[in-house]
Design a protein around this motif. Sequence first.
Motif, mmCIF file in Angstrom:
data_model
loop_
_atom_site.group_PDB
_atom_site.id
_atom_site.type_symbol
_atom_site.label_atom_id
_atom_site.label_comp_id
_atom_site.label_asym_id
_atom_site.label_seq_id
_atom_site.Cartn_x
_atom_site.Cartn_y
_atom_site.Cartn_z
ATOM 1 N N GLN A 1 13.392 -11.566 -1.695
ATOM 2 C CA GLN A 1 12.767 -10.861 -2.814
ATOM 3 C C GLN A 1 12.544 -9.379 -2.554
ATOM 4 O O GLN A 1 11.896 -8.710 -3.349
ATOM 5 N N GLN A 2 13.088 -8.844 -1.482
ATOM 6 C CA GLN A 2 12.828 -7.449 -1.134
ATOM 7 C C GLN A 2 13.366 -6.471 -2.172
ATOM 8 O O GLN A 2 12.831 -5.375 -2.313
ATOM 9 N N HIS A 3 14.381 -6.859 -2.923
ATOM 10 C CA HIS A 3 14.921 -5.954 -3.934
ATOM 11 C C HIS A 3 13.972 -5.788 -5.120
ATOM 12 O O HIS A 3 14.108 -4.861 -5.894
ATOM 13 N N GLN A 4 12.979 -6.677 -5.261
ATOM 14 C CA GLN A 4 12.018 -6.556 -6.349
ATOM 15 C C GLN A 4 10.933 -5.522 -6.056
ATOM 16 O O GLN A 4 10.211 -5.117 -6.958
ATOM 17 N N LEU A 5 10.815 -5.116 -4.825
ATOM 18 C CA LEU A 5 9.862 -4.071 -4.457
ATOM 19 C C LEU A 5 10.486 -2.731 -4.830
ATOM 20 O O LEU A 5 11.366 -2.221 -4.147
ATOM 21 N N GLN A 6 10.044 -2.164 -5.953
ATOM 22 C CA GLN A 6 10.734 -1.026 -6.545
ATOM 23 C C GLN A 6 9.966 0.278 -6.429
ATOM 24 O O GLN A 6 10.120 1.166 -7.246
ATOM 25 N N THR A 7 9.148 0.403 -5.422
ATOM 26 C CA THR A 7 8.437 1.659 -5.235
ATOM 27 C C THR A 7 9.342 2.647 -4.514
ATOM 28 O O THR A 7 10.144 2.263 -3.669
ATOM 29 N N GLU A 8 9.212 3.903 -4.882
ATOM 30 C CA GLU A 8 10.041 4.932 -4.243
ATOM 31 C C GLU A 8 9.439 5.418 -2.936
ATOM 32 O O GLU A 8 10.142 5.891 -2.068
ATOM 33 N N THR A 9 8.131 5.321 -2.812
ATOM 34 C CA THR A 9 7.490 5.733 -1.566
ATOM 35 C C THR A 9 7.696 4.632 -0.530
ATOM 36 O O THR A 9 7.491 3.455 -0.819
ATOM 37 N N PRO A 10 8.127 4.978 0.665
ATOM 38 C CA PRO A 10 8.313 3.943 1.698
ATOM 39 C C PRO A 10 6.964 3.392 2.145
ATOM 40 O O PRO A 10 6.029 4.148 2.404
ATOM 41 N N LEU A 11 6.873 2.090 2.211
ATOM 42 C CA LEU A 11 5.637 1.424 2.583
ATOM 43 C C LEU A 11 5.793 0.711 3.913
ATOM 44 O O LEU A 11 6.875 0.220 4.245
ATOM 45 N N GLU A 12 4.706 0.659 4.651
ATOM 46 C CA GLU A 12 4.614 -0.187 5.831
ATOM 47 C C GLU A 12 3.593 -1.258 5.478
ATOM 48 O O GLU A 12 2.499 -0.942 5.007
ATOM 49 N N PHE A 13 3.947 -2.525 5.652
ATOM 50 C CA PHE A 13 3.000 -3.575 5.317
ATOM 51 C C PHE A 13 3.153 -4.756 6.256
ATOM 52 O O PHE A 13 4.186 -4.950 6.891
ATOM 53 N N LEU A 14 2.076 -5.529 6.334
ATOM 54 C CA LEU A 14 1.986 -6.665 7.229
ATOM 55 C C LEU A 14 1.448 -7.848 6.445
ATOM 56 O O LEU A 14 0.398 -7.752 5.814
ATOM 57 N N PHE A 15 2.191 -8.965 6.445
ATOM 58 C CA PHE A 15 1.732 -10.194 5.824
ATOM 59 C C PHE A 15 0.976 -10.996 6.878
ATOM 60 O O PHE A 15 1.510 -11.270 7.943
ATOM 61 N N ILE A 16 -0.249 -11.365 6.560
ATOM 62 C CA ILE A 16 -1.075 -12.154 7.477
ATOM 63 C C ILE A 16 -1.385 -13.476 6.788
ATOM 64 O O ILE A 16 -2.025 -13.487 5.733
ATOM 65 N N TYR A 17 -0.955 -14.581 7.383
ATOM 66 C CA TYR A 17 -1.215 -15.900 6.813
ATOM 67 C C TYR A 17 -2.549 -16.402 7.331
ATOM 68 O O TYR A 17 -2.774 -16.454 8.534
ATOM 69 N N GLN A 18 -3.452 -16.814 6.410
ATOM 70 C CA GLN A 18 -4.807 -17.178 6.791
ATOM 71 C C GLN A 18 -5.200 -18.536 6.230
ATOM 72 O O GLN A 18 -6.108 -18.648 5.408
ATOM 73 N N SER A 19 -4.522 -19.563 6.677
ATOM 74 C CA SER A 19 -4.869 -20.917 6.299
ATOM 75 C C SER A 19 -4.383 -21.856 7.389
ATOM 76 O O SER A 19 -3.465 -21.523 8.136
ATOM 77 N N GLY A 20 -4.969 -23.031 7.480
ATOM 78 C CA GLY A 20 -4.583 -23.976 8.512
ATOM 79 C C GLY A 20 -3.522 -24.951 8.072
ATOM 80 O O GLY A 20 -3.133 -25.843 8.825
ATOM 81 N N LYS A 21 -3.019 -24.804 6.856
ATOM 82 C CA LYS A 21 -2.032 -25.731 6.309
ATOM 83 C C LYS A 21 -0.654 -25.065 6.279
ATOM 84 O O LYS A 21 -0.525 -23.942 5.793
ATOM 85 N N ILE A 22 0.364 -25.751 6.778
ATOM 86 C CA ILE A 22 1.717 -25.198 6.751
ATOM 87 C C ILE A 22 2.237 -25.238 5.310
ATOM 88 O O ILE A 22 2.276 -26.301 4.697
ATOM 89 N N PRO A 23 2.611 -24.080 4.753
ATOM 90 C CA PRO A 23 3.065 -24.063 3.354
ATOM 91 C C PRO A 23 4.508 -24.527 3.236
ATOM 92 O O PRO A 23 5.272 -24.501 4.198
ATOM 93 N N ASP A 24 4.883 -24.941 2.039
ATOM 94 C CA ASP A 24 6.295 -25.213 1.799
ATOM 95 C C ASP A 24 6.963 -23.920 1.311
ATOM 96 O O ASP A 24 6.297 -22.933 1.005
ATOM 97 N N PHE A 25 8.277 -23.935 1.248
ATOM 98 C CA PHE A 25 9.030 -22.718 0.969
ATOM 99 C C PHE A 25 8.750 -22.183 -0.436
ATOM 100 O O PHE A 25 8.608 -20.975 -0.631
ATOM 101 N N LYS A 26 8.643 -23.067 -1.423
ATOM 102 C CA LYS A 26 8.388 -22.620 -2.793
ATOM 103 C C LYS A 26 7.034 -21.927 -2.906
ATOM 104 O O LYS A 26 6.883 -20.936 -3.627
ATOM 105 N N HIS A 27 6.063 -22.437 -2.193
ATOM 106 C CA HIS A 27 4.728 -21.825 -2.215
ATOM 107 C C HIS A 27 4.773 -20.433 -1.573
ATOM 108 O O HIS A 27 4.151 -19.493 -2.082
ATOM 109 N N CYS A 28 5.509 -20.291 -0.473
ATOM 110 C CA CYS A 28 5.655 -18.975 0.170
ATOM 111 C C CYS A 28 6.331 -17.982 -0.756
ATOM 112 O O CYS A 28 5.916 -16.822 -0.830
ATOM 113 N N ILE A 29 7.345 -18.432 -1.460
ATOM 114 C CA ILE A 29 8.048 -17.538 -2.381
ATOM 115 C C ILE A 29 7.116 -17.061 -3.483
ATOM 116 O O ILE A 29 7.108 -15.879 -3.836
#
Length: 121
Positions: A76-104
């Motif tokens: 989904q990286q092509h949907q990020l349409q900002t012109e300014t370059p961003l640095e970001f970090l995804f932090i997962y904060q739950s004890g349950k392993i998600p399925d792929f559809k939920h992550c998407i």
Amino acid sequence: MKFSLGKNKKLKSRKAIERLFTDGQSIRKGAVRCVFHMGERCNSHQMGVSVSKRYFKKATDRNRVKRLLRESYRLQQHQLQTETPLEFLFIYQSGKIPDFKHCISLVAGLIKELNKRYPST
């Protein structure tokens, strides 16, 4: 359209990650928190993924969640349409392993929120 996640798109610098937590902003969708900051030295978006040992004791479980988040962003990286370059970090904060559809769906919500905060001109 190229869907690769190359070396230049990965956030690995210790200084950049520390700068995220000192100067960055944060948004949250479900169990995923995104800490982001405008990139100063990069010319493209850079992302990182973190999963705490607090929620997943086994390294295999942590690596599974990191792979799921990385793959959902890669698609989904092509949907990020900002012109300014961003640095970001995804932090997962739950004890349950998600399925792929939920992550998407979580990453899609975070990308929409980033597009609202930094609209393209």
